[in-house]
Design a protein around this motif. Structure first.
Motif, short mmCIF file in Angstrom:
data_model
loop_
_atom_site.label_atom_id
_atom_site.label_comp_id
_atom_site.label_asym_id
_atom_site.label_seq_id
_atom_site.Cartn_x
_atom_site.Cartn_y
_atom_site.Cartn_z
N MET A 1 16.14 29.10 -32.30
CA MET A 1 16.43 29.02 -33.72
C MET A 1 16.63 27.55 -34.09
O MET A 1 17.32 26.81 -33.40
N PRO A 2 16.02 27.11 -35.20
CA PRO A 2 16.15 25.71 -35.63
C PRO A 2 17.59 25.36 -35.99
O PRO A 2 18.36 26.21 -36.45
N HIS A 3 17.91 24.10 -35.81
CA HIS A 3 19.24 23.60 -36.16
C HIS A 3 19.31 23.30 -37.65
O HIS A 3 18.32 22.93 -38.27
N SER A 4 20.51 23.43 -38.20
CA SER A 4 20.75 23.09 -39.60
C SER A 4 21.44 21.73 -39.66
O SER A 4 21.88 21.19 -38.63
N LEU B 1 18.92 16.49 -27.90
CA LEU B 1 18.01 17.51 -28.40
C LEU B 1 16.57 17.09 -28.10
O LEU B 1 16.26 15.91 -27.94
N SER B 2 15.69 18.07 -28.06
CA SER B 2 14.28 17.76 -27.82
C SER B 2 13.71 16.96 -28.99
O SER B 2 14.26 16.96 -30.10
N ARG C 1 14.78 17.22 -33.00
CA ARG C 1 15.19 16.05 -33.79
C ARG C 1 14.21 15.79 -34.93
O ARG C 1 14.61 15.43 -36.04
N ASP C 2 12.92 16.01 -34.67
CA ASP C 2 11.90 15.80 -35.69
C ASP C 2 12.10 16.76 -36.86
O ASP C 2 12.01 16.37 -38.03
N ALA C 3 12.38 18.02 -36.57
CA ALA C 3 12.64 19.01 -37.63
C ALA C 3 13.91 18.65 -38.41
O ALA C 3 13.95 18.79 -39.64
N LEU C 4 14.92 18.16 -37.70
CA LEU C 4 16.15 17.74 -38.38
C LEU C 4 15.92 16.54 -39.29
O LEU C 4 16.52 16.45 -40.36
#
Length: 170
Positions: free
Chosen positions: A1-4, A19-20, A24-27
């Motif tokens: 599940m993605p981080h918020s 974090l991978s 980190r890129d999604a964050l």
């Protein structure tokens, strides 16, 4: 599940840095989206073209190991100094393509641009510039378009003089 962002805010720098890359890129996308601000909720002709300001949350940026990318000023000319395109539209698109090439090389994209400053020699082409701009800009950065009587070489019609974006370190 993605981080918020709430998850990120609860992490230490060390935990977040562990974090991978993909996490980190999604964050980073969430951080940039959260930093884009409008002064008012009132709609105007400018909505969708630019944001009023960007809040750079340095702690969040540090946690995801974000890198600020500055793109050099670019025009519609190629590396030999020849103007690309015969029409204003083609030349505007060429300038944006040159910026995109630099963003791609730096490992980022127009979606992560937070600041953009453009010089334009013919402000009557404002609607045309905005049409081409919308092809490249998915998220409204802080933007300024400044009319000028000329650029470095007389045939040049556009210069994107300041472009700031972000990417995540490997």
């Amino acid at each position: 599940m993605p981080h918020s962002l709430s998850d990120l805010d609860a992490m230490t720098i060390e935990e977040a840095n562990a974090l991978s890359f993909d996490e980190r890129d999604a964050l980073l996308d969430l951080i940039i989206a959260d930093g884009r601000k409008q002064t008012t909720t009132l709609h105007s002709h400018r909505i969708g073209l630019y944001g009023d300001y960007f809040e750079e949350d340095l702690l969040r940026m540090l946690k995801v190991r974000a890198i600020k990318v500055y793109v050099r000023g670019t025009t519609e000319s190629d590396f030999a100094g020849e103007v690309i395109g015969d029409t204003d539209e083609e030349q505007y698109r060429a300038a944006f393509c040159h910026v995109q090439m630099s963003l791609d090389a730096a490992g980022t994209s127009f979606s992560r641009v937070t600041t953009l400053v453009i010089f334009l020699t013919d402000m009557s082409n404002w609607p045309l510039l905005n049409e081409v701009y919308r092809e490249f800009i998915p998220n409204p950065p802080c933007r300024a378009v400044i009319g000028t009587t000329g650029l470095a070489q007389p045939p040049l019609r556009i210069e994107i003089v300041n472009c700031i974006a972000y990417r995540v370190a490997e």
